[in-house]
Motif scaffolding. Structure first.
Motif, PDB file in Angstrom:
ATOM      1  N   ARG A  17       0.848  -1.201   0.000  1.00  0.00           N
ATOM      2  CA  ARG A  17       0.000   0.000   0.000  1.00  0.00           C
ATOM      3  C   ARG A  17       0.883   1.251   0.000  1.00  0.00           C
ATOM      4  O   ARG A  17       1.964   1.264   0.577  1.00  0.00           O
ATOM      5  CB  ARG A  17      -0.906   0.014   1.224  1.00  0.00           C
ATOM      6  N   LEU A  18       0.376   2.305  -0.625  1.00  0.00           N
ATOM      7  CA  LEU A  18       1.080   3.572  -0.753  1.00  0.00           C
ATOM      8  C   LEU A  18       0.597   4.552   0.306  1.00  0.00           C
ATOM      9  O   LEU A  18      -0.616   4.766   0.460  1.00  0.00           O
ATOM     10  CB  LEU A  18       0.826   4.151  -2.153  1.00  0.00           C
ATOM     11  N   LEU A  19       1.545   5.149   1.026  1.00  0.00           N
ATOM     12  CA  LEU A  19       1.204   6.139   2.050  1.00  0.00           C
ATOM     13  C   LEU A  19       0.811   7.458   1.396  1.00  0.00           C
ATOM     14  O   LEU A  19       1.539   7.984   0.554  1.00  0.00           O
ATOM     15  CB  LEU A  19       2.386   6.368   2.988  1.00  0.00           C
ATOM     16  N   LEU A  20      -0.346   7.983   1.805  1.00  0.00           N
ATOM     17  CA  LEU A  20      -0.829   9.285   1.353  1.00  0.00           C
ATOM     18  C   LEU A  20      -0.972  10.202   2.549  1.00  0.00           C
ATOM     19  O   LEU A  20      -1.209   9.744   3.671  1.00  0.00           O
ATOM     20  CB  LEU A  20      -2.191   9.141   0.665  1.00  0.00           C
ATOM     21  N   VAL A  21      -0.851  11.492   2.307  1.00  0.00           N
ATOM     22  CA  VAL A  21      -1.012  12.483   3.376  1.00  0.00           C
ATOM     23  C   VAL A  21      -1.983  13.568   2.924  1.00  0.00           C
ATOM     24  O   VAL A  21      -2.147  13.815   1.731  1.00  0.00           O
ATOM     25  CB  VAL A  21       0.348  13.114   3.779  1.00  0.00           C
ATOM     26  N   ARG A  22      -2.626  14.181   3.911  1.00  0.00           N
ATOM     27  CA  ARG A  22      -3.505  15.320   3.632  1.00  0.00           C
ATOM     28  C   ARG A  22      -3.125  16.434   4.589  1.00  0.00           C
ATOM     29  O   ARG A  22      -3.049  16.236   5.805  1.00  0.00           O
ATOM     30  CB  ARG A  22      -4.971  14.938   3.797  1.00  0.00           C
ATOM     31  N   ILE A  54       6.311  13.296   8.818  1.00  0.00           N
ATOM     32  CA  ILE A  54       5.875  12.006   9.375  1.00  0.00           C
ATOM     33  C   ILE A  54       6.907  11.409  10.343  1.00  0.00           C
ATOM     34  O   ILE A  54       6.836  10.232  10.677  1.00  0.00           O
ATOM     35  CB  ILE A  54       5.509  10.989   8.267  1.00  0.00           C
ATOM     36  N   GLU A  55       7.860  12.233  10.740  1.00  0.00           N
ATOM     37  CA  GLU A  55       8.896  11.825  11.701  1.00  0.00           C
ATOM     38  C   GLU A  55       9.607  10.554  11.260  1.00  0.00           C
ATOM     39  O   GLU A  55       9.861   9.652  12.043  1.00  0.00           O
ATOM     40  CB  GLU A  55       8.298  11.691  13.100  1.00  0.00           C
ATOM     41  N   LEU A  56       9.929  10.508   9.959  1.00  0.00           N
ATOM     42  CA  LEU A  56      10.599   9.357   9.370  1.00  0.00           C
ATOM     43  C   LEU A  56      12.028   9.732   9.020  1.00  0.00           C
ATOM     44  O   LEU A  56      12.262  10.703   8.306  1.00  0.00           O
ATOM     45  CB  LEU A  56       9.859   8.897   8.101  1.00  0.00           C
ATOM     46  N   SER A  57      12.957   8.962   9.513  1.00  0.00           N
ATOM     47  CA  SER A  57      14.367   9.155   9.200  1.00  0.00           C
ATOM     48  C   SER A  57      14.829   7.987   8.348  1.00  0.00           C
ATOM     49  O   SER A  57      14.829   6.841   8.805  1.00  0.00           O
ATOM     50  CB  SER A  57      15.177   9.246  10.496  1.00  0.00           C
ATOM     51  N   LEU A  58      15.181   8.276   7.110  1.00  0.00           N
ATOM     52  CA  LEU A  58      15.663   7.249   6.184  1.00  0.00           C
ATOM     53  C   LEU A  58      17.071   7.603   5.730  1.00  0.00           C
ATOM     54  O   LEU A  58      17.372   8.781   5.527  1.00  0.00           O
ATOM     55  CB  LEU A  58      14.784   7.198   4.927  1.00  0.00           C
ATOM     56  N   PRO A  59      17.914   6.592   5.519  1.00  0.00           N
ATOM     57  CA  PRO A  59      19.201   6.890   4.883  1.00  0.00           C
ATOM     58  C   PRO A  59      18.965   7.187   3.406  1.00  0.00           C
ATOM     59  O   PRO A  59      18.026   6.654   2.795  1.00  0.00           O
ATOM     60  CB  PRO A  59      19.999   5.601   5.079  1.00  0.00           C
ATOM     61  N   ALA A  60      19.787   8.022   2.836  1.00  0.00           N
ATOM     62  CA  ALA A  60      19.623   8.407   1.429  1.00  0.00           C
ATOM     63  C   ALA A  60      19.583   7.198   0.510  1.00  0.00           C
ATOM     64  O   ALA A  60      18.815   7.169  -0.456  1.00  0.00           O
ATOM     65  CB  ALA A  60      20.741   9.355   1.020  1.00  0.00           C
ATOM     66  N   GLU A  61      20.356   6.169   0.837  1.00  0.00           N
ATOM     67  CA  GLU A  61      20.412   5.000  -0.050  1.00  0.00           C
ATOM     68  C   GLU A  61      19.127   4.166  -0.020  1.00  0.00           C
ATOM     69  O   GLU A  61      18.942   3.281  -0.846  1.00  0.00           O
ATOM     70  CB  GLU A  61      21.631   4.127   0.261  1.00  0.00           C
ATOM     71  N   PRO A  93       5.780   1.906  11.446  1.00  0.00           N
ATOM     72  CA  PRO A  93       4.661   2.855  11.402  1.00  0.00           C
ATOM     73  C   PRO A  93       5.132   4.312  11.467  1.00  0.00           C
ATOM     74  O   PRO A  93       6.183   4.611  12.034  1.00  0.00           O
ATOM     75  CB  PRO A  93       3.834   2.505  12.640  1.00  0.00           C
ATOM     76  N   VAL A  94       4.333   5.181  10.879  1.00  0.00           N
ATOM     77  CA  VAL A  94       4.586   6.619  10.933  1.00  0.00           C
ATOM     78  C   VAL A  94       3.313   7.310  11.395  1.00  0.00           C
ATOM     79  O   VAL A  94       2.238   6.716  11.405  1.00  0.00           O
ATOM     80  CB  VAL A  94       5.036   7.175   9.557  1.00  0.00           C
ATOM     81  N   ARG A  95       3.453   8.576  11.767  1.00  0.00           N
ATOM     82  CA  ARG A  95       2.283   9.341  12.198  1.00  0.00           C
ATOM     83  C   ARG A  95       2.390  10.758  11.656  1.00  0.00           C
ATOM     84  O   ARG A  95       3.490  11.247  11.405  1.00  0.00           O
ATOM     85  CB  ARG A  95       2.149   9.327  13.708  1.00  0.00           C
ATOM     86  N   PRO A  96       1.248  11.428  11.491  1.00  0.00           N
ATOM     87  CA  PRO A  96       1.291  12.788  10.946  1.00  0.00           C
ATOM     88  C   PRO A  96       1.893  13.765  11.938  1.00  0.00           C
ATOM     89  O   PRO A  96       1.671  13.668  13.141  1.00  0.00           O
ATOM     90  CB  PRO A  96      -0.177  13.111  10.659  1.00  0.00           C
TER      91      PRO A  96
END
Length: 137
Positions: A17-22, A54-61, A93-96
């Motif tokens: 599933r694809l995460l969407l935001v509003r 969404i308080e998500l920390s991802l590495p660039a790779e 999980p992420v949150r707005p």
């Protein structure tokens, strides 16, 4: 016509599933992301926006470049967006946060809702589908 340079991400969960935001006070669902700050690359902008929204920390790779797309802006009359879009798997999980009011999940097997941003509906989703099919081939 005003053109906003943005960076956004297609974030997929384990079910595909694809995460969407509003954003607060708007109707359209879109990809998480936002406008570049001065001097930022598209990758730097999307990483910052994901952290803020969404308080998500991802590495660039962890991000694959999907492409550059243009469409009418969903929430700004007489404006367009010019977007660099990336793709990544979401592992937790992420949150707005920030200006977001709601998160939603777009199931690839369900009909598209009528309140998707034009960039997502008209430009990104067809390319994302081909990208995902190539991944599994």
């Amino acid at each position: 016509m005003t053109v906003f340079r943005i960076a956004a991400a297609c974030l997929l969960d384990a079910q595909g599933r694809l995460l969407l935001v509003r954003k607060r006070g708007t109707r359209a669902f879109m990809l998480p992301g936002g406008k570049h700050e001065p001097g930022e690359s598209a990758l730097e902008a999307v990483l910052r926006e994901l952290s803020e929204e969404i308080e998500l920390s991802l590495p660039a790779e962890a991000l694959d470049y999907l492409g550059r797309f243009q469409a009418p802006a969903a929430n700004e009359p007489d404006c367009r967006v010019d977007a660099d879009v990336f793709c990544a798997r979401l592992l937790h999980p992420v949150r707005p946060a920030a200006e977001l009011e709601e998160l939603a999940w777009l199931d690839p097997d369900s009909p598209l809702p009528d309140n998707l941003a034009p960039l997502l509906r008209e430009q990104v989703l067809p390319v994302l589908q081909r990208h995902l099919e190539a991944e599994t081939a």
